[in-house]
Design an enzyme around this catalytic site. Structure first.
Site, short mmCIF file in Angstrom:
data_model
loop_
_atom_site.label_atom_id
_atom_site.label_comp_id
_atom_site.label_asym_id
_atom_site.label_seq_id
_atom_site.Cartn_x
_atom_site.Cartn_y
_atom_site.Cartn_z
N GLU A 62 -3.31 -10.08 -0.17
CA GLU A 62 -3.24 -9.34 1.09
C GLU A 62 -3.27 -10.26 2.30
O GLU A 62 -2.51 -10.08 3.25
CB GLU A 62 -4.38 -8.32 1.17
CG GLU A 62 -4.14 -7.06 0.36
CD GLU A 62 -4.32 -7.24 -1.14
OE1 GLU A 62 -4.81 -8.31 -1.56
OE2 GLU A 62 -3.98 -6.31 -1.89
N PHE A 85 -3.54 0.98 -0.88
CA PHE A 85 -4.71 1.74 -0.41
C PHE A 85 -5.30 1.04 0.81
O PHE A 85 -5.50 -0.17 0.79
CB PHE A 85 -5.80 1.79 -1.48
CG PHE A 85 -5.49 2.60 -2.70
CD1 PHE A 85 -4.56 2.16 -3.64
CD2 PHE A 85 -6.15 3.79 -2.95
CE1 PHE A 85 -4.30 2.89 -4.78
CE2 PHE A 85 -5.88 4.54 -4.10
CZ PHE A 85 -4.95 4.08 -5.01
N ASP A 87 -8.17 0.95 1.61
CA ASP A 87 -9.43 0.35 1.16
C ASP A 87 -9.32 -1.14 0.90
O ASP A 87 -10.34 -1.84 0.89
CB ASP A 87 -9.89 1.02 -0.14
CG ASP A 87 -9.91 2.53 -0.05
OD1 ASP A 87 -10.99 3.11 -0.03
OD2 ASP A 87 -8.81 3.15 0.01
N HIS A 131 -11.50 3.62 -3.24
CA HIS A 131 -10.10 4.07 -3.24
C HIS A 131 -9.91 5.41 -2.55
O HIS A 131 -8.92 6.10 -2.81
CB HIS A 131 -9.57 4.19 -4.67
CG HIS A 131 -9.29 2.89 -5.35
ND1 HIS A 131 -10.28 2.08 -5.82
CD2 HIS A 131 -8.13 2.26 -5.63
CE1 HIS A 131 -9.75 1.01 -6.39
NE2 HIS A 131 -8.44 1.09 -6.27
C1 LIG Z 1 -7.39 -6.32 -3.23
C2 LIG Z 1 -6.64 -5.32 -4.05
N1 LIG Z 1 -5.30 -5.28 -3.94
C3 LIG Z 1 -4.57 -4.40 -4.68
C4 LIG Z 1 -5.20 -3.52 -5.53
C5 LIG Z 1 -4.39 -2.49 -6.34
N2 LIG Z 1 -4.40 -2.88 -7.75
C6 LIG Z 1 -5.30 -2.36 -8.62
S1 LIG Z 1 -5.14 -3.06 -10.16
C7 LIG Z 1 -3.86 -4.02 -9.64
C8 LIG Z 1 -3.20 -4.96 -10.60
C9 LIG Z 1 -4.16 -5.95 -11.14
O1 LIG Z 1 -3.48 -6.81 -11.99
P1 LIG Z 1 -4.32 -7.80 -12.90
O2 LIG Z 1 -5.30 -8.55 -12.05
O3 LIG Z 1 -3.35 -8.61 -13.68
O4 LIG Z 1 -5.19 -6.86 -13.86
P2 LIG Z 1 -4.60 -5.82 -14.92
O5 LIG Z 1 -4.40 -4.51 -14.21
O6 LIG Z 1 -3.32 -6.37 -15.44
O7 LIG Z 1 -5.64 -5.70 -15.99
C10 LIG Z 1 -3.57 -3.82 -8.30
C11 LIG Z 1 -2.49 -4.51 -7.55
C12 LIG Z 1 -6.62 -3.58 -5.60
N3 LIG Z 1 -7.30 -2.72 -6.38
N4 LIG Z 1 -7.30 -4.49 -4.87
#
Ligand SMILES: Cc1ncc(C[n+]2csc(CCOP(=O)(O)OP(=O)(O)O)c2C)c(N)n1
Ligand SMILES: Cc1ncc(C[n+]2csc(CCOP(=O)(O)OP(=O)(O)O)c2C)c(N)n1
Ligand SMILES: [Mg+2]
Ligand SMILES: [Mg+2]
Lengths: 336, 328, 328, 336
Positions: A62, A85, A87, A131
């Protein structure tokens, strides 16, 4: 001949697409905005239309991609960044707060940051404390950011087009429950007539979405829908509520607010953001400043009572304003 | 040491100009602040971070840049801005908080913006790094062959924005050069207490970005490393990380008691003064006589004095102007 | 493949339990949500990120941990929490939003906290990584020989908190193990579009942290890599970065249409099901008969069913309880 | 026998030292808090007393070290993290907003985060837009954070001791101009009597720092000093102003505010934070809710008029409340 109906998310995507066709310098970046089309559908179909050079999926960075948008804006681009989000703002807040919002001012106007930062807000579907937030008050408190919060497909398209053409940074907040997504609780107000041709809605013009004479209800976003539902029920009981959708917090349409309060002498603020030190307090303050003598009762505020959003349904429904609590607050206000 | 006379003299002139500008600020800054130091007083109030000692880095890198190559800098921006070829008058006027400054007095020393040379900076550590990535993205999208450069300190290399920016630049193969100026300290915190590797150049590998360490006191060495990095970016071959080991000859900011320094540390570094190093190289070549060095110093004194006079004679903005420029 | 029967059977039992728990949730979750999917409806509303397919990573790492070794997890926390030895009843109850849940219904599936096993997680990517650093710092300050572990995805390795946390852990030589679960995607964004190096193990060098890549579908391989990492931390020799290449067999969250997948991609990965891999190894050794496998599956079905029954029969919190616990 | 006088910064450092002696789990981390003693002196002498194990200089990694404090707190420590300038919050906001503030709630109370996050606020010395902000309103809007803003050396020590002993996260804001630093503009109110022995001041108790009957002035931090100077000047003109130092925004001492307004019937809010959607609006709102009929005039708000802080002195003095503008606002209020 029947009107064309669109969901809010499709209205947003259409506005972005039309501006991208109109202006080469407009592009979109963010997480899952490409092949996925945006978690909340705001960029659906854009990758297919404009390709990966202008619809850029980013890593989970971000600070990096919002700062990238700021930097690209200083070099003549008009980026649209999606935060997914709201958040998640904390992961990029320095770029939002100290750079996006301040560079134009610090530069004495010699450097413009024409960008849009859009984010989904709101709860009522048990996504819990990290969220389900709204947080528009935080950004409305920040000099240098215009704060836009549409509550209908028509407003979403017109305000998005306006936001993209604005030469200042604009934060555009859309409510997950108002997008008209297939996987959210069905919401008839998330679909509506949207003209095909491009149009704009000026910032700083509130929209009286339901006229009334007994009480003024000031609100934004999904709470507009709930207040409209409440107003219809109240009408059946002979109570005439005026529901004002502020649409933009910065700039704020002070005049429409004050005129309505001078007409109804009673005001309820319905806010899905936290109660204290936010939108609801500011609105009461400007009314106390400009219409004190017109008030027949203390202004009322219905907002999230300064608690994080709890996961479990009965608790979440207790803290996010519901149609029933809106109705009850109006009745208490009328009786007081 | 393989540069031609012109190039080396240009570097020398840049370095002397930066040094002269900074040292003059180091005098003006204390006007009306002493004896009892009051940061809010005098013609130049607020914090003041001077670049004295690190001039070879700014000069050696910016020698390869055109006016339209975007540069993002830090809280210690004067050297980069001068090396980029700024007009000293509105720069000095901005530092004085005058209406004739680039930012009409709204920015001050840490917030200098000059679009005519595509220069910006700011007071938040790491804040400018993603901006260079964004500028480079804009360049790539417009299919131009400009290059973006971001200067920042070794302290900034430990903030998240560094990591995210280098990853994005490498992913998108952007025309950007990251220049870490390792002057051994972040305010009082020494590099050993802030950085888990010996050299930030070792961090390039974490992004697949070519990285090089260079002696930041030696303008020629910086020039050569930067040349390769800037050319790589201009040729569409992606980002580079340049680490310049250098030293600031003054405190972190004016008023810094520097209680954190080792004994004789500064003295020994002053033996590596970039002016003497480059000046010596020029003299060895017979390309710079004492008289010529004198003349250059005099010219730079005059230019800085002219800028100072312009700034002093310029009016302050009206108080109400504070309300302008919140929105475009 | 050099583990004893006990250890391998324990891993197998953990993996089967996690799989059984997750797949059962994958059924319950859709109750009252269909035919027209409504995320807010049913006994388990909100987002649901299941761990199916990655079980070998949680099992192989947590096999080396005691109850008092702190673990921080992510939005996909069930596997880690179960491998850590959680009581399934309050865990399931929390996911159902019941008063008997660990968090009395305030947390839900993404926000599960159980101090009795020193476990926490959260919905913000990268948010838990610094918490593990802080837990490790507390351990070091108290001169204990506990070890902190942080699980996160390959997507999280591109956020600033990753960089800052690894630098701090290395600087302070903390007893912490960072486990990157590289399941190839961050929601829909493939690793190639998010990560500028082939392997996050390559990023250890940027902090002077030993790093290792391991096949995350192979519990024994994970076990052995984690053993070295956890021992290193327990012996006061500092942090390790473990990269486990794995795959999620379900969407990012329930309801994910997975339009971003390659053809047959998931099918081919399912040939690397950690249950079959470990089960096969056990069978090759003659350490697991079909009947024994059956019995284990039956036992885990019963445990999950018992937890489900406990959760279903538990009361919801009273609406007003939403106002409690803002402050301690 | 003469009272012991201390500057605010020394009072803070003394409170921290006494708590560190009292409780092994208390430690401090942040940038330049060790050998340097904190840029604003809040940790002066602590490294010498307690050593580098408990006084930890960090890299420039706000997200990392604030998150480290949160994690250490979950394991039984009581960290004090210094953010230096509050303006840097954006680099660590996710840990502040979604973790420090919410973990206790999300865990249903099973996980406590007993930590203090302290930061310097305020301007009036030409440090411009990124080093002069107050921002306490942002954090007061956040459920789960207690917000403490002392305005005297005595309050600083007592409130810091209270903050360290509190089991919830506390943000402690001190004004650079109120620290009594040798390099800031001399401020007599930055030095005062501070008892040597340890003591606490409860949160949620405002302090009437100057009694009055004609008008109530609500404020915090350095603006308390300016309001006291204004009140003294006003007294000479026969105007009796009651200056209330709120001291903590969360919890807020609603009772003291309301009682004073019921007594004076007129209220001015003086706030160095941005005007809109912040502290000043919230205070007007609670007065309109609880004392509407007691108001003889609309409440007045004197705050930074929704602009970033400009560098140049004449502009900065135009936007940050000054003694003269406080006096003028009081007079306008009296006359209205
Ligand atoms: C700071 C932040 N940015 C975006 C998100 C939205 N988000 C939730 S899970 C995710 C993907 C995470 O990928 P990874 O770290 O590879 O974990 P995985 O879901 O593959 O287990 C995203 C972009 C978030 N929760 N927090
Ligand atoms: C995000 C953030 N944290 C802290 C600071 C305070 N600060 C200003 S300069 C500085 C040191 C920077 O060190 P370095 O990056 O090495 O640059 P140098 O000052 O040595 O040129 C710090 C900590 C800041 N401005 N921004
Ligand atoms: Mg440095
Ligand atoms: Mg992943």
């Amino acid at each position: 001949m029947s009107e064309r109906l669109l969901t809010t998310s499709k209205a947003m995507a259409e506005a972005i697409a039309q501006e991208m066709e109109r202006d080469e310098s407009v592009f979109v970046l963010g997480e899952d905005i490409g092949a996925y089309g945006g978690i909340f559908g705001a960029t659906e179909g854009l990758l297919q239309k404009f390709g990966p050079e202008r619809i850029i999926d980013t890593p989970i960075s971000e600070m990096g991609f919002i700062g990238t948008a700021v930097g690209a804006a200083t070099e003549g681009m008009r980026p649209i960044a999606e935060l997914m989000f709201v958040d998640f703002f904390g992961a990029g807040m320095d770029q939002i707060y100290n750079h996006m919002a301040k560079i134009h001012y610090m530069s004495g106007g010699n450097t413009k940051i024409p960008m849009v930062l859009m984010a989904a807000i709101g709860g009522s579907y048990s996504d819990a404390a990290q969220h389900s937030q709204c947080l528009y008050s935080l950004f409305a408190h920040t000099p240098g950011i215009k704060v836009v919060i549409p509550a209908s497909p028509y407003d979403a398209k017109g305000l998005m087009t306006q936001a993209i053409r604005d030469d200042s940074p604009v934060m555009f907040f859309f409510h997950k429950g108002g997008q008209g997504l297939g996987w959210m609780t069905p919401n008839p107000r998330a679909t509506g007539h949207v003209p095909e041709e491009s149009y704009t809605i000026p910032f700083g013009k509130a929209d009286i979405k339901h006229e009334g004479s007994d009480v003024t209800i000031l609100t934004v976003s999904l709470m507009v829908h709930r207040c409209l539902d409440a107003a219809e029920k109240l009408a059946e009981e002979g109570i005439s509520a005026e529901v004002i959708d502020l649409r933009t917090l910065v700039p704020l349409d002070r005049e429409t607010i004050i005129n309505s309060v001078k007409k109804t002498h009673r005001v309820l603020i319905v806010d899905e953001d936290y109660l204290s030190y936010g939108m609801s307090g500011e609105l009461v303050a400007i009314i106390a400043e400009d219409a004190l003598d017109y008030l027949d009762a203390p202004p009322k505020r219905l907002a999230v009572p300064d608690v994080p959003i709890p996961y479990s349904r009965p608790m979440e429904q207790h803290v996010i304003p519901t149609i029933d609590r809106i109705i009850n607050n109006v009745k208490e206000l009328i009786e007081s | 040491m393989s540069l031609d006379k012109e190039t080396m003299l240009d570097l020398y002139r840049d370095i002397v100009l930066i040094r002269t500008f900074e040292e003059r600020l180091g005098v003006i800054y204390y006007e009306d602040k002493l004896p009892a130091f009051d940061i809010a007083a005098g013609p130049i109030p607020g914090e003041m971070h001077l670049y004295t000692g690190q001039e070879a880095v700014a000069a050696g890198v910016c020698a390869h840049l055109n006016k339209d190559d975007p540069v993002t800098s830090t809280h210690r921006p004067h050297g980069h801005m001068i090396a980029k070829g700024v007009d000293l008058n509105p720069m000095m006027a901005e530092i004085f908080g005058k209406k004739t400054g680039f930012c009409q007095g709204k920015g001050g020393h840490m917030h200098l913006f000059d679009p005519s040379i595509h220069f910006g900076c700011g007071g938040i550590v790491g804040g400018g790094i993603p901006h260079a990535v964004g500028a480079a993205l804009a360049i790539k999208m417009k299919k131009e062959n400009r290059v973006a450069v971001s200067f920042f300190g070794e302290g900034a290399a430990n903030i998240g924005a560094f990591h995210e920016s280098l990853n994005l630049a490498a992913l998108w193969d952007l025309p950007v050069v990251f220049v870490v100026e390792d002057n051994l300290y972040a305010i009082s915190v020494p590099k050993e207490a802030s950085t888990s590797v010996r050299s930030n150049a070792e961090r390039g590998a974490a992004y697949g970005i070519p990285a090089v360490q260079v002696d930041g006191q030696d303008a020629v060495a910086v020039y050569e490393a930067a040349q390769e990095a800037v050319n790589r970016a201009r040729n569409g071959e992606g980002p580079t990380l340049v680490e310049a080991i250098c030293y600031r000859f003054r405190g972190h900011f004016e008023g810094d008691a520097e209680g954190y320094l080792q004994e004789n540390e500064k003295e020994s570094w002053k033996e590596k003064d970039p002016i003497n190093i480059l000046g010596g190289q020029l003299k060895d070549q017979g390309w710079l006589s004492d008289a010529e060095a004198e003349a250059i110093q005099t010219e730079m004194n005059d230019r800085v004095m002219a800028a100072e006079q312009f700034a002093r004679e310029s009016p302050y903005p009206a108080p109400e102007e504070a309300l302008d420029h919140v929105f475009a």
